[in-house]
Write a protein that holds these residues in place. Structure first.
Motif, PDB file in Angstrom:
ATOM      1  N   ASP A 172       0.842  -1.190   0.000  1.00 33.46           N
ATOM      2  CA  ASP A 172       0.000   0.000   0.000  1.00 33.46           C
ATOM      3  C   ASP A 172       0.882   1.246   0.000  1.00 33.46           C
ATOM      4  OD1 ASP A 172      -2.006   1.829   0.217  1.00 33.46           O
ATOM      5  OD2 ASP A 172      -2.751   1.155   2.168  1.00 33.46           O
ATOM      6  N   GLU A 173       0.941   1.926  -1.124  1.00 38.13           N
ATOM      7  CA  GLU A 173       1.712   3.184  -1.243  1.00 38.13           C
ATOM      8  C   GLU A 173       3.129   3.021  -0.705  1.00 38.13           C
ATOM      9  OE1 GLU A 173       0.343   5.882  -2.692  1.00 38.13           O
ATOM     10  OE2 GLU A 173      -1.816   5.676  -2.426  1.00 38.13           O
ATOM     11  N   THR A 174       3.774   1.946  -1.090  1.00 39.31           N
ATOM     12  CA  THR A 174       5.115   1.682  -0.574  1.00 39.31           C
ATOM     13  C   THR A 174       6.111   2.748  -1.009  1.00 39.31           C
ATOM     14  OG1 THR A 174       4.697  -0.669  -0.400  1.00 39.31           O
ATOM     15  CG2 THR A 174       6.986  -0.028  -0.638  1.00 39.31           C
ATOM     16  N   ASP A 175       5.814   3.426  -2.125  1.00 41.00           N
ATOM     17  CA  ASP A 175       6.772   4.424  -2.626  1.00 41.00           C
ATOM     18  C   ASP A 175       6.713   5.754  -1.870  1.00 41.00           C
ATOM     19  OD1 ASP A 175       4.208   4.507  -3.688  1.00 41.00           O
ATOM     20  OD2 ASP A 175       4.810   5.616  -5.463  1.00 41.00           O
ATOM     21  N   SER A 176       5.626   6.010  -1.134  1.00 40.08           N
ATOM     22  CA  SER A 176       5.549   7.323  -0.475  1.00 40.08           C
ATOM     23  C   SER A 176       6.614   7.413   0.611  1.00 40.08           C
ATOM     24  CB  SER A 176       4.151   7.564   0.104  1.00 40.08           C
ATOM     25  OG  SER A 176       3.894   6.673   1.148  1.00 40.08           O
ATOM     26  N   GLY A 177       7.288   8.526   0.651  1.00 44.38           N
ATOM     27  CA  GLY A 177       8.345   8.738   1.632  1.00 44.38           C
ATOM     28  C   GLY A 177       9.702   8.205   1.206  1.00 44.38           C
ATOM     29  N   LEU A 178       9.797   7.651   0.006  1.00 48.91           N
ATOM     30  CA  LEU A 178      11.078   7.094  -0.441  1.00 48.91           C
ATOM     31  C   LEU A 178      11.736   8.012  -1.464  1.00 48.91           C
ATOM     32  CD1 LEU A 178      10.306   3.305  -1.042  1.00 48.91           C
ATOM     33  CD2 LEU A 178      11.343   4.373   0.956  1.00 48.91           C
ATOM     34  N   ASP A 179      13.052   8.239  -1.304  1.00 46.07           N
ATOM     35  CA  ASP A 179      13.758   8.925  -2.375  1.00 46.07           C
ATOM     36  C   ASP A 179      14.138   7.881  -3.435  1.00 46.07           C
ATOM     37  OD1 ASP A 179      16.095   7.584  -1.586  1.00 46.07           O
ATOM     38  OD2 ASP A 179      16.655   9.216  -0.229  1.00 46.07           O
ATOM     39  N   VAL A 180      14.719   8.371  -4.536  1.00 47.11           N
ATOM     40  CA  VAL A 180      14.948   7.475  -5.677  1.00 47.11           C
ATOM     41  C   VAL A 180      15.873   6.311  -5.332  1.00 47.11           C
ATOM     42  CG1 VAL A 180      15.864   7.342  -8.024  1.00 47.11           C
ATOM     43  CG2 VAL A 180      14.494   9.309  -7.336  1.00 47.11           C
ATOM     44  N   ASP A 181      16.920   6.598  -4.549  1.00 42.41           N
ATOM     45  CA  ASP A 181      17.854   5.522  -4.184  1.00 42.41           C
ATOM     46  C   ASP A 181      17.156   4.463  -3.330  1.00 42.41           C
ATOM     47  OD1 ASP A 181      19.930   6.659  -5.536  1.00 42.41           O
ATOM     48  OD2 ASP A 181      20.628   7.823  -3.792  1.00 42.41           O
ATOM     49  N   ALA A 182      16.370   4.954  -2.350  1.00 50.55           N
ATOM     50  CA  ALA A 182      15.666   4.025  -1.465  1.00 50.55           C
ATOM     51  C   ALA A 182      14.642   3.219  -2.265  1.00 50.55           C
ATOM     52  CB  ALA A 182      14.975   4.786  -0.350  1.00 50.55           C
ATOM     53  N   MET A 183      14.010   3.887  -3.235  1.00 45.97           N
ATOM     54  CA  MET A 183      12.998   3.191  -4.043  1.00 45.97           C
ATOM     55  C   MET A 183      13.637   2.058  -4.841  1.00 45.97           C
ATOM     56  SD  MET A 183       9.756   4.733  -5.811  1.00 45.97           S
ATOM     57  CE  MET A 183      10.474   5.843  -6.962  1.00 45.97           C
ATOM     58  N   ARG A 184      14.843   2.303  -5.333  1.00 46.22           N
ATOM     59  CA  ARG A 184      15.529   1.265  -6.101  1.00 46.22           C
ATOM     60  C   ARG A 184      15.859   0.062  -5.209  1.00 46.22           C
ATOM     61  NH1 ARG A 184      19.354   4.325  -8.621  1.00 46.22           N
ATOM     62  NH2 ARG A 184      17.926   4.769 -10.342  1.00 46.22           N
ATOM     63  N   ILE A 185      16.306   0.362  -4.003  1.00 49.39           N
ATOM     64  CA  ILE A 185      16.641  -0.725  -3.055  1.00 49.39           C
ATOM     65  C   ILE A 185      15.386  -1.541  -2.734  1.00 49.39           C
ATOM     66  CG2 ILE A 185      17.346  -1.208  -0.675  1.00 49.39           C
ATOM     67  CD1 ILE A 185      19.115   1.345  -0.872  1.00 49.39           C
ATOM     68  N   VAL A 186      14.291  -0.830  -2.468  1.00 47.08           N
ATOM     69  CA  VAL A 186      13.030  -1.498  -2.137  1.00 47.08           C
ATOM     70  C   VAL A 186      12.544  -2.323  -3.328  1.00 47.08           C
ATOM     71  CG1 VAL A 186      10.576  -1.026  -1.775  1.00 47.08           C
ATOM     72  CG2 VAL A 186      12.278   0.097  -0.338  1.00 47.08           C
ATOM     73  N   ALA A 187      12.605  -1.731  -4.541  1.00 45.07           N
ATOM     74  CA  ALA A 187      12.128  -2.435  -5.732  1.00 45.07           C
ATOM     75  C   ALA A 187      12.964  -3.685  -6.012  1.00 45.07           C
ATOM     76  CB  ALA A 187      12.164  -1.497  -6.937  1.00 45.07           C
ATOM     77  N   ASP A 188      14.286  -3.578  -5.783  1.00 43.70           N
ATOM     78  CA  ASP A 188      15.145  -4.759  -5.969  1.00 43.70           C
ATOM     79  C   ASP A 188      14.697  -5.876  -5.031  1.00 43.70           C
ATOM     80  OD1 ASP A 188      16.578  -3.487  -7.893  1.00 43.70           O
ATOM     81  OD2 ASP A 188      18.317  -3.005  -6.609  1.00 43.70           O
ATOM     82  N   GLY A 189      14.367  -5.486  -3.782  1.00 44.25           N
ATOM     83  CA  GLY A 189      13.895  -6.469  -2.810  1.00 44.25           C
ATOM     84  C   GLY A 189      12.607  -7.126  -3.273  1.00 44.25           C
ATOM     85  N   VAL A 190      11.676  -6.302  -3.737  1.00 44.22           N
ATOM     86  CA  VAL A 190      10.385  -6.828  -4.183  1.00 44.22           C
ATOM     87  C   VAL A 190      10.559  -7.721  -5.417  1.00 44.22           C
ATOM     88  CG1 VAL A 190       8.117  -6.202  -5.115  1.00 44.22           C
ATOM     89  CG2 VAL A 190       9.106  -4.877  -3.218  1.00 44.22           C
ATOM     90  N   ASN A 191      11.348  -7.231  -6.369  1.00 45.21           N
ATOM     91  CA  ASN A 191      11.548  -8.007  -7.595  1.00 45.21           C
ATOM     92  C   ASN A 191      12.201  -9.364  -7.325  1.00 45.21           C
ATOM     93  OD1 ASN A 191      10.324  -6.222  -9.395  1.00 45.21           O
ATOM     94  ND2 ASN A 191      12.173  -4.959  -9.525  1.00 45.21           N
ATOM     95  N   ALA A 192      13.069  -9.382  -6.293  1.00 45.72           N
ATOM     96  CA  ALA A 192      13.722 -10.650  -5.943  1.00 45.72           C
ATOM     97  C   ALA A 192      12.694 -11.673  -5.464  1.00 45.72           C
ATOM     98  CB  ALA A 192      14.766 -10.404  -4.855  1.00 45.72           C
ATOM     99  N   LEU A 193      11.566 -11.193  -4.982  1.00 49.47           N
ATOM    100  CA  LEU A 193      10.536 -12.112  -4.472  1.00 49.47           C
ATOM    101  C   LEU A 193       9.558 -12.548  -5.566  1.00 49.47           C
ATOM    102  CD1 LEU A 193       9.574 -10.604  -0.984  1.00 49.47           C
ATOM    103  CD2 LEU A 193      10.859 -12.693  -1.428  1.00 49.47           C
ATOM    104  N   ARG A 194       9.652 -11.948  -6.742  1.00 51.40           N
ATOM    105  CA  ARG A 194       8.738 -12.359  -7.817  1.00 51.40           C
ATOM    106  C   ARG A 194       9.019 -13.818  -8.169  1.00 51.40           C
ATOM    107  NH1 ARG A 194       7.699  -7.114 -11.675  1.00 51.40           N
ATOM    108  NH2 ARG A 194       6.161  -8.460 -12.653  1.00 51.40           N
ATOM    109  N   SER A 195       7.963 -14.599  -8.205  1.00 55.41           N
ATOM    110  CA  SER A 195       8.157 -16.010  -8.567  1.00 55.41           C
ATOM    111  C   SER A 195       6.838 -16.578  -9.067  1.00 55.41           C
ATOM    112  CB  SER A 195       8.670 -16.805  -7.363  1.00 55.41           C
ATOM    113  OG  SER A 195       7.588 -17.224  -6.564  1.00 55.41           O
ATOM    114  N   PRO A 196       6.904 -17.715  -9.776  1.00 48.59           N
ATOM    115  CA  PRO A 196       5.697 -18.279 -10.391  1.00 48.59           C
ATOM    116  C   PRO A 196       4.602 -18.640  -9.384  1.00 48.59           C
ATOM    117  CG  PRO A 196       7.664 -19.371 -11.225  1.00 48.59           C
ATOM    118  CD  PRO A 196       8.096 -18.508 -10.087  1.00 48.59           C
ATOM    119  N   ASP A 197       4.976 -18.862  -8.109  1.00 50.11           N
ATOM    120  CA  ASP A 197       3.938 -19.257  -7.154  1.00 50.11           C
ATOM    121  C   ASP A 197       3.587 -18.130  -6.188  1.00 50.11           C
ATOM    122  OD1 ASP A 197       6.283 -19.256  -5.836  1.00 50.11           O
ATOM    123  OD2 ASP A 197       6.149 -21.329  -5.091  1.00 50.11           O
ATOM    124  N   ARG A 198       3.982 -16.907  -6.533  1.00 51.55           N
ATOM    125  CA  ARG A 198       3.698 -15.792  -5.627  1.00 51.55           C
ATOM    126  C   ARG A 198       2.936 -14.698  -6.381  1.00 51.55           C
ATOM    127  NH1 ARG A 198       8.847 -14.931  -3.119  1.00 51.55           N
ATOM    128  NH2 ARG A 198       8.201 -16.040  -1.251  1.00 51.55           N
TER     129      ARG A 198
END
Lengths: 248, 354
Positions: A172-198
């Motif tokens: 829910d609005e995970t990007d609010s309060g994040l600067d660009v660097d922090a957003m990249r770190i967060v997105a990398d974390g989220v993308n790492a969790l992408r998988s066929p069963d999730r």
């Protein structure tokens, strides 16, 4: 994986209808985004899915991995793998972050009938993930979110998510309060969790997060129901044109 | 005492009135109403058990009269007083343990000579219904340091009054931590008098009460000399039909310039039928002082509970974790072994009552 059918929900003991016939089908392996203007019901959807008191379902159904999600207590939903990254993460005074998280991880494992993580296993995993998210070890000793900045709290949400390894993630609005660097770190974390069963549902007001977490589908939520669905390009169109076209 | 109503049967046996709700200082802790004439210990002496370092001893001394009701009863029924004289400069890694305070009256005097250091662990406990009236007097010589820990857990039908008087001469230090799980009716009263300058007093406590248990933590800090530093944090947790009482008073007399005093009482009510009564008071006659007091009552934060449940922590466990964090702060600077004991007791209580 998550099937929402004609869902209606009210707040303030029925005084206001916020969700008004919302239907959505998110199969495993897909990332869907929900965009919409303020007051469209985005946060209400996240709270209805996770079972918060004060959000009353008055019609429709939600099926999660073949079960009636609406029958389950919040902690049962969590143990079944449903995770919400909060728009405004709560401060938990007096409870160190690591204590909180270890309690949560082990409660979920116990509820699933699995063996609890030993302290060394837990610590090893936490240290690795904290390092990936550039979270200082010192922060993990402090009471959860107490005195953390907005960006730190959001990063802590992702940290918890990666520790808990949920099956279905609502952001829910995970990007609010994040600067660009922090957003990249967060997105990398989220993308790492992408998988066929999730599955994932990314709720956002702005398109910019979707540059980093590219969705399979984008839905426009207006006045409590889906007004339009499309692919990732729909988000770009919304960013350019705004939500005025959907005004009632 | 104001005009006497007819004595109850218990009072007739005692030969005098018990404090009752029409006496201001006892308005929330009505001893008269709770004591039955058949209570064990009502008119007999309590026999405390002392465990002492080998170089200290307990002596018996002739009882002298006291000017308050419970003290007079203690005087009348306790027999000779217990007296421990701690010599000037005394230091020991061994602690004094006081127990066996389960029924009856007792008066105890512990006197610390100049610069003496002593740790006392008091166990106020009963497994059977009864009446307990304990008076504990500490006299702290110049520069003396007392570390005092009290645990309290009584039978649900018992009545216990513990009245402590701590007289502190110049530069004395007292660190007190009390943890109470209540009883039928109980009051832990601590009075501190600063008789010399530079008192450092920390008077902390917590009570966790279920069923119809009652704990009253009353304190009166009387500052008659300058440069005192006082810190007081009391936390309460009540559930079912339990009742917690906090009465705290800082009395800063005219000579007590540069007093730096803070009082806090915060209570959590885990049920709608539980009760908290609180009366924090400052009475200040010196003009160059810093004094503050605060008092809050509340319930657990519903948003925080939902957040924890969303992470998979069951409601009961989430409530226990938040409550534990709320209480634990009181015991932050307690010695580690005693802190561990306290936290174990608190967790056991929370498991049964969250």
């Amino acid at each position: 994986m998550l099937k929402i059918n004609n869902l209606t929900a009210t707040v303030n003991e029925g005084a206001m209808t916020i969700l008004n016939g919302l239907s959505l089908d998110i199969p495993a392996g897909e990332v869907h985004a929900i965009m919409g203007p303020n007051g469209a019901g985005k946060s209400t959807l996240s709270y209805v899915l996770t079972g918060r008191d004060g959000y009353d379902v008055t019609g429709g159904s939600v099926e999660y991995m073949g079960k009636n999600l609406l029958d389950m207590e919040p902690e049962e939903r969590a143990a079944a793998g449903l995770f919400l990254s909060f728009q405004y993460p709560l401060e938990i005074p007096g409870v160190p972050t690591m204590t909180f998280l270890r309690t949560a991880v082990n409660a979920q494992l116990k509820a699933r009938g699995a063996e609890e993580l030993s302290a060394p296993e837990f610590l090893k995993k936490a240290r690795k993930i904290a390092a990936d998210l550039k979270i200082k070890p010192d922060m993990l000793k402090r009471p959860l979110n107490v005195g953390f900045s907005g960006g730190e709290k959001k990063r802590m949400e992702i940290f918890q998510m990666m520790m808990l390894e949920p099956k279905f993630i609502v952001m829910d609005e995970t990007d609010s309060g994040l600067d660009v660097d922090a957003m990249r770190i967060v997105a990398d974390g989220v993308n790492a969790l992408r998988s066929p069963d999730r599955g994932m549902l990314v709720i956002t007001h702005y398109q910019r997060l979707l540059d980093y977490i590219v969705p399979d589908k984008v839905h426009v939520l207006v006045a409590g129901r889906i007004a339009e669905s499309g692919d990732a390009d729909l988000a770009k169109k919304l960013e350019a044109e705004g939500y005025d076209a959907y005004a009632a | 005492m104001p005009t006497q109503p007819n004595l109850t049967e218990a009072e007739t046996r005692l030969g005098g009135a018990l404090p009752h709700r029409r006496v201001e200082a006892w308005k929330w802790t009505d001893v008269r109403n709770s004591v039955k004439e058949t209570a064990s210990g009502l008119v007999s002496a309590c026999e405390p058990v002392f465990e002492l370092p080998s170089d200290l001893s307990v002596n018996r001394a002739v009882n002298t009269a006291k000017d308050h009701a419970m003290g007079t009863l203690a005087h009348n029924f306790s027999g000779e007083s217990y007296l421990i004289d701690v010599p000037a400069g005394y230091q020991s890694i061994d602690v004094v343990r006081l127990s066996g305070l389960s029924a009856g009256h007792a008066r105890i005097f512990i006197k610390l000579g100049k610069s003496a250091e002593l740790t006392v662990i008091e166990d106020h406990r009963s497994d059977e219904a009864g009446f307990v009236n304990i008076e504990v007097n500490y006299d702290l010589g110049e520069g003396a340091s007392l570390t005092r820990t009290m645990t309290h857990r009584d039978h649900a039908q018992s009545t216990r009054i513990v009245t402590s008087q701590i007289n502190a001469w110049a530069s004395a230090k007292v660190i007190q931590h009390a943890l109470s799980f209540g009883g039928g009716l109980s009051r832990l009263e601590t009075n501190v008098a600063a008789l010399g300058e530079g008192l450092n007093a920390q008077i902390h406590g917590a009570y966790l009460l279920n069923d119809q248990r009652h704990t009253d933590m009353t304190s009166y800090i009387d500052l008659g000399a300058p440069d005192g530093v006082i810190r007081q944090t009391v936390k309460g947790v009540v559930t079912d039909k339990a009742r917690g009482v906090f009465q705290g008073k800082f009395h800063v007399r005219r000579p007590a310039q540069h007093t730096d005093a803070e009082m806090r009482h915060d209570a959590l009510m885990l049920s709608d039928t539980s009760e908290i009564r609180a009366k924090p008071e400052l009475e200040i006659y010196a003009d160059d002082v810093e004094c503050a007091h605060g008092n809050t009552l509340g319930a657990l934060d519903e948003s925080a509970l939902f957040y924890m449940r969303q992470r998979g922590i069951p409601l009961k466990e989430a409530r226990a974790l938040l409550t534990e964090a709320f209480v634990a702060e009181v015991f932050d600077d307690l010695a580690e072994d005693r802190r561990d004991d306290f936290m174990t007791d608190i967790r056991t209580w929370l498991e049964a009552n969250s």
